[in-house]
Design a protein around this motif. Sequence first.
Motif, PDB file in Angstrom:
ATOM      1  N   ALA A  77       0.836  -1.129   0.108  1.00  0.00           N
ATOM      2  CA  ALA A  77      -0.059   0.003   0.061  1.00  0.00           C
ATOM      3  C   ALA A  77       0.909   1.150  -0.057  1.00  0.00           C
ATOM      4  O   ALA A  77       0.496   2.329  -0.688  1.00  0.00           O
ATOM      5  N   ARG A  78       1.957   1.132   0.615  1.00  0.00           N
ATOM      6  CA  ARG A  78       2.971   2.256   0.569  1.00  0.00           C
ATOM      7  C   ARG A  78       3.816   2.243  -0.597  1.00  0.00           C
ATOM      8  O   ARG A  78       4.684   3.222  -0.806  1.00  0.00           O
ATOM      9  N   GLY A  79       3.555   1.438  -1.673  1.00  0.00           N
ATOM     10  CA  GLY A  79       4.336   1.267  -2.676  1.00  0.00           C
ATOM     11  C   GLY A  79       4.351   2.395  -4.063  1.00  0.00           C
ATOM     12  O   GLY A  79       5.082   2.344  -4.690  1.00  0.00           O
ATOM     13  N   GLY A  80       3.389   3.290  -4.046  1.00  0.00           N
ATOM     14  CA  GLY A  80       3.294   4.217  -5.029  1.00  0.00           C
ATOM     15  C   GLY A  80       1.998   4.350  -5.754  1.00  0.00           C
ATOM     16  O   GLY A  80       0.901   4.174  -5.168  1.00  0.00           O
ATOM     17  N   ASP A  81       2.007   4.219  -7.080  1.00  0.00           N
ATOM     18  CA  ASP A  81       0.855   4.754  -7.805  1.00  0.00           C
ATOM     19  C   ASP A  81      -0.046   3.685  -8.354  1.00  0.00           C
ATOM     20  O   ASP A  81      -1.063   3.457  -8.828  1.00  0.00           O
ATOM     21  N   GLY A  82       0.589   2.209  -7.836  1.00  0.00           N
ATOM     22  CA  GLY A  82      -0.301   0.964  -8.287  1.00  0.00           C
ATOM     23  C   GLY A  82      -0.444   0.622  -9.753  1.00  0.00           C
ATOM     24  O   GLY A  82      -1.196  -0.016 -10.122  1.00  0.00           O
ATOM     25  N   SER A  83       0.712   1.063 -10.423  1.00  0.00           N
ATOM     26  CA  SER A  83       0.540   0.981 -11.970  1.00  0.00           C
ATOM     27  C   SER A  83       1.340  -0.204 -12.426  1.00  0.00           C
ATOM     28  O   SER A  83       1.081  -0.744 -13.445  1.00  0.00           O
ATOM     29  N   GLY A  84       2.030  -0.857 -11.468  1.00  0.00           N
ATOM     30  CA  GLY A  84       2.792  -2.357 -11.553  1.00  0.00           C
ATOM     31  C   GLY A  84       2.863  -2.868 -10.500  1.00  0.00           C
ATOM     32  O   GLY A  84       2.864  -2.326  -9.405  1.00  0.00           O
ATOM     33  N   LEU A  85       3.259  -4.102 -10.508  1.00  0.00           N
ATOM     34  CA  LEU A  85       3.518  -4.981  -9.393  1.00  0.00           C
ATOM     35  C   LEU A  85       4.654  -5.879  -9.386  1.00  0.00           C
ATOM     36  O   LEU A  85       4.517  -6.819 -10.405  1.00  0.00           O
ATOM     37  N   VAL A  86       5.800  -5.927  -8.579  1.00  0.00           N
ATOM     38  CA  VAL A  86       6.623  -6.859  -8.598  1.00  0.00           C
ATOM     39  C   VAL A  86       6.817  -7.643  -7.335  1.00  0.00           C
ATOM     40  O   VAL A  86       6.648  -7.071  -6.447  1.00  0.00           O
ATOM     41  N   GLU A  87       6.546  -9.017  -7.476  1.00  0.00           N
ATOM     42  CA  GLU A  87       6.678  -9.669  -6.099  1.00  0.00           C
ATOM     43  C   GLU A  87       7.891 -10.677  -6.275  1.00  0.00           C
ATOM     44  O   GLU A  87       8.075 -11.341  -7.267  1.00  0.00           O
ATOM     45  N   ALA A  88       8.270 -10.961  -5.045  1.00  0.00           N
ATOM     46  CA  ALA A  88       9.117 -12.254  -4.782  1.00  0.00           C
ATOM     47  C   ALA A  88       8.441 -13.432  -5.255  1.00  0.00           C
ATOM     48  O   ALA A  88       7.250 -13.427  -4.796  1.00  0.00           O
ATOM     49  N   ALA A  89       9.007 -14.351  -5.929  1.00  0.00           N
ATOM     50  CA  ALA A  89       8.285 -15.676  -6.250  1.00  0.00           C
ATOM     51  C   ALA A  89       8.239 -16.666  -5.231  1.00  0.00           C
ATOM     52  O   ALA A  89       8.581 -17.820  -5.149  1.00  0.00           O
ATOM     53  N   ASN A  90       7.194 -16.171  -4.073  1.00  0.00           N
ATOM     54  CA  ASN A  90       7.132 -16.922  -2.872  1.00  0.00           C
ATOM     55  C   ASN A  90       6.047 -17.924  -3.465  1.00  0.00           C
ATOM     56  O   ASN A  90       5.034 -17.453  -3.855  1.00  0.00           O
ATOM     57  N   PRO A  91       6.064 -19.160  -3.635  1.00  0.00           N
ATOM     58  CA  PRO A  91       4.975 -19.888  -4.157  1.00  0.00           C
ATOM     59  C   PRO A  91       3.494 -19.832  -3.343  1.00  0.00           C
ATOM     60  O   PRO A  91       2.779 -20.166  -3.950  1.00  0.00           O
ATOM     61  N   THR A  92       3.620 -19.562  -2.029  1.00  0.00           N
ATOM     62  CA  THR A  92       2.374 -18.962  -1.429  1.00  0.00           C
ATOM     63  C   THR A  92       1.688 -17.885  -1.912  1.00  0.00           C
ATOM     64  O   THR A  92       0.616 -17.566  -2.211  1.00  0.00           O
ATOM     65  N   VAL A 135      13.432 -26.415  -5.268  1.00  0.00           N
ATOM     66  CA  VAL A 135      15.014 -26.516  -4.646  1.00  0.00           C
ATOM     67  C   VAL A 135      14.890 -26.182  -3.190  1.00  0.00           C
ATOM     68  O   VAL A 135      15.777 -26.419  -2.466  1.00  0.00           O
ATOM     69  N   ASP A 136      13.813 -25.467  -2.750  1.00  0.00           N
ATOM     70  CA  ASP A 136      13.882 -24.804  -1.367  1.00  0.00           C
ATOM     71  C   ASP A 136      13.193 -25.750  -0.572  1.00  0.00           C
ATOM     72  O   ASP A 136      11.783 -26.002  -0.831  1.00  0.00           O
ATOM     73  N   GLU A 137      13.535 -26.461   0.394  1.00  0.00           N
ATOM     74  CA  GLU A 137      12.941 -27.332   1.277  1.00  0.00           C
ATOM     75  C   GLU A 137      12.047 -26.494   2.031  1.00  0.00           C
ATOM     76  O   GLU A 137      11.139 -27.084   2.719  1.00  0.00           O
ATOM     77  N   GLY A 138      12.169 -25.221   2.246  1.00  0.00           N
ATOM     78  CA  GLY A 138      11.120 -24.469   3.107  1.00  0.00           C
ATOM     79  C   GLY A 138       9.753 -24.067   2.468  1.00  0.00           C
ATOM     80  O   GLY A 138       8.702 -23.579   2.867  1.00  0.00           O
ATOM     81  N   GLU A 139       9.696 -24.534   1.048  1.00  0.00           N
ATOM     82  CA  GLU A 139       8.445 -24.156   0.281  1.00  0.00           C
ATOM     83  C   GLU A 139       7.642 -25.302   0.550  1.00  0.00           C
ATOM     84  O   GLU A 139       7.631 -26.088   1.220  1.00  0.00           O
ATOM     85  N   PRO A 140       6.152 -25.202   0.292  1.00  0.00           N
ATOM     86  CA  PRO A 140       5.153 -25.920   0.619  1.00  0.00           C
ATOM     87  C   PRO A 140       5.303 -27.182   0.024  1.00  0.00           C
ATOM     88  O   PRO A 140       6.302 -27.467  -1.113  1.00  0.00           O
ATOM     89  N   THR A 141       5.039 -28.443   0.352  1.00  0.00           N
ATOM     90  CA  THR A 141       5.349 -29.778  -0.301  1.00  0.00           C
ATOM     91  C   THR A 141       4.697 -29.913  -1.443  1.00  0.00           C
ATOM     92  O   THR A 141       3.771 -29.170  -2.156  1.00  0.00           O
ATOM     93  N   ILE A 142       5.435 -30.677  -2.401  1.00  0.00           N
ATOM     94  CA  ILE A 142       4.820 -30.965  -3.729  1.00  0.00           C
ATOM     95  C   ILE A 142       3.425 -31.254  -3.770  1.00  0.00           C
ATOM     96  O   ILE A 142       2.790 -30.841  -4.706  1.00  0.00           O
ATOM     97  N   GLU A 143       3.068 -32.223  -3.127  1.00  0.00           N
ATOM     98  CA  GLU A 143       1.519 -32.451  -2.977  1.00  0.00           C
ATOM     99  C   GLU A 143       0.668 -31.407  -2.784  1.00  0.00           C
ATOM    100  O   GLU A 143      -0.406 -31.174  -3.500  1.00  0.00           O
ATOM    101  N   VAL A 144       1.019 -30.434  -1.709  1.00  0.00           N
ATOM    102  CA  VAL A 144       0.340 -29.226  -1.539  1.00  0.00           C
ATOM    103  C   VAL A 144       0.142 -28.452  -2.769  1.00  0.00           C
ATOM    104  O   VAL A 144      -0.874 -27.726  -3.210  1.00  0.00           O
ATOM    105  N   ARG A 145       1.396 -28.074  -3.568  1.00  0.00           N
ATOM    106  CA  ARG A 145       1.484 -27.420  -4.759  1.00  0.00           C
ATOM    107  C   ARG A 145       0.704 -27.952  -5.722  1.00  0.00           C
ATOM    108  O   ARG A 145       0.039 -27.209  -6.645  1.00  0.00           O
ATOM    109  N   VAL A 146       0.716 -29.300  -5.945  1.00  0.00           N
ATOM    110  CA  VAL A 146      -0.190 -30.036  -7.049  1.00  0.00           C
ATOM    111  C   VAL A 146      -1.580 -29.753  -6.652  1.00  0.00           C
ATOM    112  O   VAL A 146      -2.225 -29.464  -7.741  1.00  0.00           O
TER     113      VAL A 146
END
Length: 286
Positions: A77-92, A135-146
């Motif tokens: 919300a503090r990020g500016g004019d809202g015209s674009g969005l870049v996010e870290a590729a967190n699977p959740t 590659v990141d073991e901290g990500e949700p399990t494969i079954e959850v992502r499927v």
Amino acid sequence: MKQQSGVSTRGIGFELEQLRRDAELTLQNVATALGVSISTVSRLENGKREATPEEVSAILAVLGVIGPTRTRLLDRARGGDGSGLVEAANPTVQSRTYLNFETRASVITDFELMLIPGLAQTPEYAHAIISAIQVDEGEPTIEVRVGRRMARQAILARSTPPAVNLILTEAALRLPIGGPKVMARQLRHLTDLCERPNTSVRVIPSTVAGHAGLLGQFVILDFPADRPVVHVEDRTTGLFLDDPALVALYRLTVEKLTTVALDEAGSVELMSSIAREFTASEEELR
């Protein structure tokens, strides 16, 4: 002329709506707690008006949202004019943002360079893909992502489903992800999807050595009453764009890709042929 909302503004609003539904509160509940009208809350959720950090903070307090989700939304919300969005590729997080747009889209155009698009994947193919790229073991399990990926496909069974235009390469069809049996089933599923009036699959044959999509995959999401959004993703970043000039560039890319792709009948014929090859290969391995 009415100013259309930016992609970031819309993303925040859609997420606030989902959080409200998760909290089992109505628009009236939130509006009463904030001392504002229902239409004010509705416009914020629909991305028709940019929410200030103070408004986002107040809504999250009413919803009882704390921790990382609160921090992330306030930062946006503090990020500016809202015209674009870049996010870290967190699977959740990223999948939630993308899902909010995907479920509202009336037309989805997906170009994939080396994979079958998620909306068209079988569970076995999705499992093989996610197993390979995670590659990141901290990500949700494969079954959850499927499971999440399969749940996305529910939009195809809606009474009024979106129009889905898939553009693939022959290389993606021939890459033996999961083995011959998995690929044969996946390709048969693709040909079945082509029988749906709202779904189109076009294949760029391997005889086309160079084409406009060599820089990688992207998705164009069109909406009935809002700007279209382009989504581009790699391992670490998800990019959401709604600048008209940039969207036009991706549309031109689609036009050029469609020009060199087989027509729908030719694409189905090629997919069926490759499926038979995989089936024969699987039988030889028995």
